[in-house]
Design an enzyme around this catalytic site. Structure first.
Site, PDB file in Angstrom:
ATOM      1  N   GLY A   4      -3.103   4.204   0.712  1.00  0.00           N
ATOM      2  CA  GLY A   4      -3.033   2.865   0.154  1.00  0.00           C
ATOM      3  C   GLY A   4      -2.205   1.936   1.012  1.00  0.00           C
ATOM      4  N   THR A   5      -2.548   0.646   0.934  1.00  0.00           N
ATOM      5  CA  THR A   5      -1.789  -0.415   1.608  1.00  0.00           C
ATOM      6  C   THR A   5      -2.320  -0.718   3.004  1.00  0.00           C
ATOM      7  OG1 THR A   5       0.263   0.068   0.446  1.00  0.00           O
ATOM      8  CG2 THR A   5       0.477  -1.140   2.472  1.00  0.00           C
ATOM      9  N   THR A   6      -2.293  -1.987   3.332  1.00  0.00           N
ATOM     10  CA  THR A   6      -2.446  -2.422   4.719  1.00  0.00           C
ATOM     11  C   THR A   6      -1.422  -3.510   4.972  1.00  0.00           C
ATOM     12  OG1 THR A   6      -4.828  -1.963   4.717  1.00  0.00           O
ATOM     13  CG2 THR A   6      -3.988  -3.408   6.454  1.00  0.00           C
TER      14      THR A   6
END
Length: 210
Positions: free
Chosen positions: A10-12
């Protein structure tokens, strides 16, 4: 270490060095396994007027590190009567991350620290081991391979702040479209000598996303 796999779920987040400052960008989704745990999660934090940090990984560990960075920045200013530089703060946190790993209690976070060393903008990538790399552009999180595709194709040394903003938004947008751990829009922050730490208004970012 199995726990470090959490960093890719998850996450960028993206950081770009521009001619007059630094651009930081991130999505807003938090995931827990295969579930969406949050849709308006803050991933870019102000440390002081001329330093910001993005976080990927454990939300609890990220908050601890951000609190520590803010405390160290305040303490440095009290002791030296000037603001800590991005390089000095990144080095300080690098030691904290490395020490926690050696003690088998690692902080499960990857950070992008952006800000100024005197009058020069700078960008640093830190991983959970405490490794620190100065970068012209960088990305973290599960969407980072997609984001890097945009960054590597479009980054130009000495590019203007406005151009860097557009590239950062396109990099995160590309991850929004391809990575299930990335979503819920984009937050963008600029750090310049003239304006310090500034979060772009929602409507300005939406225009860039459209």
């Amino acid at each position: 270490m199995k726990e470090l796999d959490q960093l890719t779920k998850g996450t960028t987040t993206v950081g770009i060095l521009a001619d007059k400052g630094v651009v930081l960008a991130a999505d807003r989704r938090a995931v827990m396994g295969n579930l969406i745990a949050g849709k308006q999660v803050k991933k870019i934090f102000r440390i002081h007027d001329y330093i910001g940090v993005t976080t990927a990984g454990s939300v609890a560990d990220a908050q601890k590190i951000v609190d520590l960075m803010r405390a160290e920045a305040r303490l440095y200013e009290l002791r030296h009567n000037r603001m800590i530089s991005a390089r000095a703060l990144a080095n300080m946190i690098s030691h904290v991350l490395h020490s926690s790993l050696k003690a088998f209690r690692p902080y499960l976070v990857q950070l992008i620290v952006g800000g100024f060393n005197d009058d020069d903008p700078a960008l640093y990538n830190l991983d959970p081991s405490g490794s620190i790399i100065e970068e012209d552009y960088t990305a973290t999180g599960s969407g980072s391979p997609t984001a890097y595709g945009v960054l590597e194709a479009e980054y130009e040394e000495g590019m203007s702040l406005d151009d860097a903003i557009e590239v950062a938004v396109r990099a995160v947008k590309s991850a929004l479209e391809r990575d299930t751990g990335t979503g819920e829009g984009v937050t963008v922050v600029t750090i310049t000598r003239e304006e310090g730490y500034r979060e772009l208004p929602e409507e300005e970012v939406e225009k860039l996303l459209s």
